[in-house]
Design a protein around this motif. Structure first.
Motif, short mmCIF file in Angstrom:
data_model
loop_
_atom_site.label_atom_id
_atom_site.label_comp_id
_atom_site.label_asym_id
_atom_site.label_seq_id
_atom_site.Cartn_x
_atom_site.Cartn_y
_atom_site.Cartn_z
N ASN A 112 0.80 -1.19 0.15
CA ASN A 112 -0.06 -0.16 0.05
C ASN A 112 1.01 1.16 -0.01
N GLN A 113 0.73 2.03 -1.07
CA GLN A 113 1.35 3.53 -1.03
C GLN A 113 1.32 4.43 0.05
N ASP A 114 0.26 4.52 0.45
CA ASP A 114 -0.15 5.35 1.80
C ASP A 114 0.58 4.93 2.98
N LEU A 145 -3.81 3.39 13.93
CA LEU A 145 -4.09 4.67 14.16
C LEU A 145 -5.19 5.07 13.11
N LEU A 146 -5.51 4.09 11.99
CA LEU A 146 -6.62 4.31 11.22
C LEU A 146 -8.01 3.83 11.73
N GLU A 152 -6.39 10.53 5.70
CA GLU A 152 -5.64 11.99 5.57
C GLU A 152 -5.10 12.61 6.66
N SER A 153 -5.66 12.38 7.96
CA SER A 153 -5.24 13.05 9.10
C SER A 153 -4.05 12.12 9.55
N ASN A 160 4.05 15.84 9.24
CA ASN A 160 4.07 17.20 9.89
C ASN A 160 3.42 18.32 9.10
N GLU A 161 2.51 17.93 8.31
CA GLU A 161 1.72 18.89 7.79
C GLU A 161 0.54 19.50 8.40
#
Length: 340
Positions: A112-114, A145-146, A152-153, A160-161
């Motif tokens: 999975n790329q994400d 975490l998902l 996205e979060s 660090n966005e």
């Protein structure tokens, strides 16, 4: 003649720093070399009429030519890894110099790329070793975490966005404490689990999330003549707040939640600075009833989190079951809200 005693430690630090930079530089060049080999193999492979058959023949041929001169690092398996490395990371400028070849080998196996982007960002940000990266992948950090956040979060915080605005964005449920070596069949006193956490504090800090630092153990607080002891106190620089952890080796009760809420209130009113955010309390428990937690706390409460601990890593099947259960809960909640 007096000699400044700090000179030797200073020189040793300079040597260690230079050695570390040299090792990193060598590993960066090695990684780029493997990437370029993979690129060249891929380009050659594209010229084959039957790509699958030609690719198999090509990697075998290259290994036969290189292994006698350069050793087992150029076996057929390794040659195939170089090719896969290029195909997974086709842009050379996107390679991170902070990551070693062994870390890239670990990342290659993720489909999975994400998921890959998340672990790359976390490994760079937290300066993970290869062992730490492998442990986080094996403990399904991304998927855990998902369970309580959107994709996205999770990615935005990792890159660090954005700074985490909610403790649940960095605190996991469940937490896996397999590194402590405790047998899951045995029963433990809370002091036993607390001592194991202190003994393996570095690993525990890695597990509970980003930005944590240890403050105190069995912190004594006085409230109008009564004395209480808080199991563990941490501080999180990302959330800018104290984090209190209470350990429960039995099933969580509403009384446990009330006790932790008292500690959280104490820290908010006595210890917290005006510039800091509200204290967060984590109940680290062996078992819990989410409905009990929900109805004990006020609606939309974010400062108390119940996280179940497990003494072993999950299998893929166990993780899949957890994800499916969470998705079903979200669907039920969505339809309930729609009806209302």
């Amino acid at each position: 003649m007096l000699i400044n005693q700090s000179i030797i430690p200073d020189i040793k630090a300079i040597i260690a720093n230079a050695q570390d930079k040299a090792i990193r530089a060598v590993d960066t060049e090695r990684t780029l070399m493997y990437w370029n080999i993979g690129k060249r193999i891929f380009e050659e492979e594209q010229q084959g009429k039957d790509r699958a058959e030609y690719g198999e023949y090509l990697t075998k041929y290259i290994a036969q030519q290189l292994e006698p001169d350069y050793g087992s690092g150029y076996s057929k398996r390794q040659i195939e890894l170089f090719r896969q490395f290029y195909r997974t990371f086709p842009i050379a400028n996107a390679l991170r110099s902070q990551l070693s070849w062994t870390q890239y080998k670990t990342l290659i196996r993720l489909d999975n790329q994400d998921q890959r982007q998340f672990y790359i960002a976390e490994a760079v940000k937290n300066n993970w070793t290869t062992r730490q990266l492998e442990r986080q992948i094996n403990s399904s950090l991304y998927e855990r975490l998902l369970l309580s956040n959107d994709k996205e979060s999770v990615l935005a915080v990792a890159k660090n966005e954005k700074l985490p605005s909610d403790a649940k964005e960095i605190i996991k449920d469940p937490m896996y404490l397999e590194f402590m070596g405790l047998k899951r069949e045995a029963s433990y006193y809370e002091k036993d689990l607390e001592q194991a956490i202190i003994t393996h504090l570095q690993d525990f800090l890695l597990e509970i999330g980003n930005g944590f630092s240890f403050v105190a153990r069995q912190k004594r607080i006085h409230i109008e003549g009564d004395e209480f002891f808080v199991d563990l106190v941490f501080y999180n620089r990302l959330l800018q707040c104290f984090v209190i952890i209470e350990i429960k080796t039995t099933k969580l009760t509403h009384q446990d939640i009330g006790q932790l809420q008292m500690y959280v209130n104490y820290y908010d009113r006595i210890e917290k600075l005006p510039t800091e955010n509200s204290t967060i309390g984590i109940l680290l428990c062996a078992d819990k009833n989410d409905a009990v937690v929900k109805f004990t706390l006020p609606e939309n409460a974010k400062n108390i989190i119940a996280s179940q601990y497990k003494l072993y890593l999950p299998t893929e099947q166990q993780l899949l079951e957890e994800v499916n259960k969470e998705l079903e809960k979200r669907e039920d909640s969505y339809f309930t809200n729609e009806k209302n």
